[in-house]
Write a protein that holds these residues in place. Structure first.
Motif, PDB file in Angstrom:
ATOM      1  N   GLU A  53      -3.130   3.304  11.090  1.00  0.00           N
ATOM      2  CA  GLU A  53      -3.165   2.108  10.247  1.00  0.00           C
ATOM      3  C   GLU A  53      -1.917   1.264  10.458  1.00  0.00           C
ATOM      4  O   GLU A  53      -1.998   0.030  10.572  1.00  0.00           O
ATOM      5  N   CYS A 101      -5.966  -9.263   8.045  1.00  0.00           N
ATOM      6  CA  CYS A 101      -4.850  -9.269   7.102  1.00  0.00           C
ATOM      7  C   CYS A 101      -3.571  -8.913   7.849  1.00  0.00           C
ATOM      8  O   CYS A 101      -3.477  -7.853   8.475  1.00  0.00           O
ATOM      9  N   ILE A 103     -10.059  -9.571   7.224  1.00  0.00           N
ATOM     10  CA  ILE A 103     -10.475  -8.171   7.238  1.00  0.00           C
ATOM     11  C   ILE A 103      -9.272  -7.323   6.855  1.00  0.00           C
ATOM     12  O   ILE A 103      -8.174  -7.490   7.391  1.00  0.00           O
ATOM     13  N   VAL A 104      -9.467  -6.388   5.914  1.00  0.00           N
ATOM     14  CA  VAL A 104      -8.367  -5.558   5.421  1.00  0.00           C
ATOM     15  C   VAL A 104      -8.739  -4.079   5.523  1.00  0.00           C
ATOM     16  O   VAL A 104      -9.847  -3.730   5.907  1.00  0.00           O
ATOM     17  N   ASP A 105      -7.806  -3.255   5.131  1.00  0.00           N
ATOM     18  CA  ASP A 105      -7.953  -1.798   5.039  1.00  0.00           C
ATOM     19  C   ASP A 105      -8.313  -1.165   6.376  1.00  0.00           C
ATOM     20  O   ASP A 105      -9.484  -0.951   6.709  1.00  0.00           O
ATOM     21  N   SER A 143     -12.439 -10.870  -3.025  1.00  0.00           N
ATOM     22  CA  SER A 143     -13.079 -10.256  -1.863  1.00  0.00           C
ATOM     23  C   SER A 143     -14.449 -10.884  -1.651  1.00  0.00           C
ATOM     24  O   SER A 143     -14.997 -11.559  -2.532  1.00  0.00           O
ATOM     25  N   LYS A 186     -16.970  -3.442   5.136  1.00  0.00           N
ATOM     26  CA  LYS A 186     -17.817  -3.652   3.962  1.00  0.00           C
ATOM     27  C   LYS A 186     -17.261  -4.849   3.201  1.00  0.00           C
ATOM     28  O   LYS A 186     -16.099  -5.240   3.416  1.00  0.00           O
ATOM     29  N   LYS A 242       0.850  -1.184   0.000  1.00  0.00           N
ATOM     30  CA  LYS A 242       0.000   0.000   0.000  1.00  0.00           C
ATOM     31  C   LYS A 242       0.887   1.236   0.000  1.00  0.00           C
ATOM     32  O   LYS A 242       1.735   1.404   0.884  1.00  0.00           O
ATOM     33  N   HIS A 287     -13.092  -0.420  13.518  1.00  0.00           N
ATOM     34  CA  HIS A 287     -12.695  -0.442  12.114  1.00  0.00           C
ATOM     35  C   HIS A 287     -13.267   0.741  11.338  1.00  0.00           C
ATOM     36  O   HIS A 287     -12.568   1.433  10.597  1.00  0.00           O
ATOM     37  N   ASP A 290     -16.078  -5.261   0.320  1.00  0.00           N
ATOM     38  CA  ASP A 290     -14.848  -4.973  -0.426  1.00  0.00           C
ATOM     39  C   ASP A 290     -13.617  -5.068   0.469  1.00  0.00           C
ATOM     40  O   ASP A 290     -12.507  -5.323  -0.023  1.00  0.00           O
ATOM     41  N   ASN A 291     -13.797  -4.842   1.776  1.00  0.00           N
ATOM     42  CA  ASN A 291     -12.679  -4.851   2.717  1.00  0.00           C
ATOM     43  C   ASN A 291     -12.566  -6.167   3.469  1.00  0.00           C
ATOM     44  O   ASN A 291     -11.989  -6.226   4.558  1.00  0.00           O
ATOM     45  N   ASP A 309     -14.961   1.045   8.673  1.00  0.00           N
ATOM     46  CA  ASP A 309     -15.164   0.958   7.220  1.00  0.00           C
ATOM     47  C   ASP A 309     -15.364  -0.489   6.801  1.00  0.00           C
ATOM     48  O   ASP A 309     -14.865  -0.927   5.760  1.00  0.00           O
TER      49      ASP A 309
END
Length: 313
Positions: A43, A57, A135-137, A80, A121, A26, A117, A123-124, A119
């Motif tokens: 983060e 993650c 779980i990411v981001d 995802s 969703k 990232k 977290h 996508d994450n 956020d």
């Protein structure tokens, strides 16, 4: 290969030298304001502890140049939860229960460490090569959230926002449990429990003033769990209060075995294709070529580096 992009920067599939392992890199462009400095540090700090829970993650390293911050994370799959739902429209109940239980463990770990977290969703949420969720981001996490402490910043995708966020009320980890309820409904039915097609303002009205709507055929246990997660009063919301692991929806789950990864997943995604790997980012990394890469010792943006958490990397 680009794995994701946003206002923060981008995430690339990258390879490590002298190994066949691949990672997610990232790259975040640093901005000269306190909010972005705090967000990047939060983060990086969260990634330090992710190796303690199998459903997060795993962070491997964090470093920076004068212009960019770099976060290195494990990367076993590009699939995802959103990709899976989109391809199948809705998931079988065995898969829904399995992924939901792993999400419960991941969220409870974060909250036990004072992290919200904010956020969550589909996508994450990635699915590893062995079929376990990751779980990411953690770019919008709030740190050091102790019991009774409230947050104020309104962040995250509006489709997964809890009523208290739309009403701009102070909030806590209950917003993650609301988002979890929305995701659970999407997995089980392929639909959101509140119509989002008319825009954010109408969705805000539905979320704050109406009951969720579910597809016919949903089991009684699933409906009950969703109603308890999508409780508008955060003080009464399951997850924030009560014992979610003992809910009848999870009666088939053996939690100790699940946390030890001894329960086989009902779904395993395809790995990276040869074409994907050909597009792997191999560098050189920008900070190695940046003539201004030396970071002054008093730079407020210095990230504390941490070693690879697995010696095999």
């Amino acid at each position: 290969m680009e794995l994701g992009a946003g206002s923060f920067g981008k995430v690339m599939l990258a390879s490590l030298t002298k190994t066949t392992k691949h990672v997610a890199l990232k790259i975040i462009k640093k901005k000269d304001n306190p909010y972005d400095q705090k967000r990047i540090k939060a983060e990086a700090q969260t990634l330090k502890i992710t190796g303690e829970c199998p459903f997060l993650c795993k962070g491997l390293a964090a470093f920076q140049s004068q212009l960019h911050a770099y976060l290195v994370m494990e990367c076993e799959s590009k699939t995802s939860l959103w990709d899976l739902i989109h391809s199948k429209e809705k998931l079988g109940m065995e898969t829904v229960i399995f992924f939901s239980a792993e999400l419960v463990v991941g969220l409870q770990f974060l909250h036990s460490r004072g992290i919200v977290h904010r956020d969550l969703k589909p996508d994450n949420i990635l699915i590893s090569k062995d079929g376990h969720i990751k779980i990411v981001d953690f770019g919008l996490v709030a740190e050091d959230v102790s019991k009774g402490m409230k947050l104020k910043a309104v962040v995250g995708n509006f489709k997964y926002r809890a009523p208290e966020l739309f009403m701009r009320d102070p909030y806590d980890a209950g917003v993650d449990w609301w988002a979890f309820g929305i995701i659970l409904c999407l997995m089980a039915t392929g639909q959101l429990p509140f119509d989002d097609l008319s825009g954010m303002n109408y969705l805000a009205y539905l979320v704050t003033s109406t009951k969720p709507r579910y597809e016919k055929g949903l089991s009684r246990d699933a409906r009950r769990l969703l109603n308890e997660l999508l409780e508008k009063d955060p003080e009464k919301r399951l997850g924030t209060t009560g014992d979610i692991r003992s809910h009848p929806f999870f009666r088939s789950i053996k939690w100790a075995e699940l946390e030890s990864l001894k329960v086989p997943s009902p779904f395993k995604p395809e790995g990276f294709s040869p074409e994907d790997l050909k597009a792997t980012y191999t560098g050189p990394l920008p900070f190695l070529e940046d003539p201004k890469s030396e970071v002054p010792p008093d730079d407020p943006m210095v990230l504390q580096e941490f070693s690879y958490v697995n010696s095999s990397w």
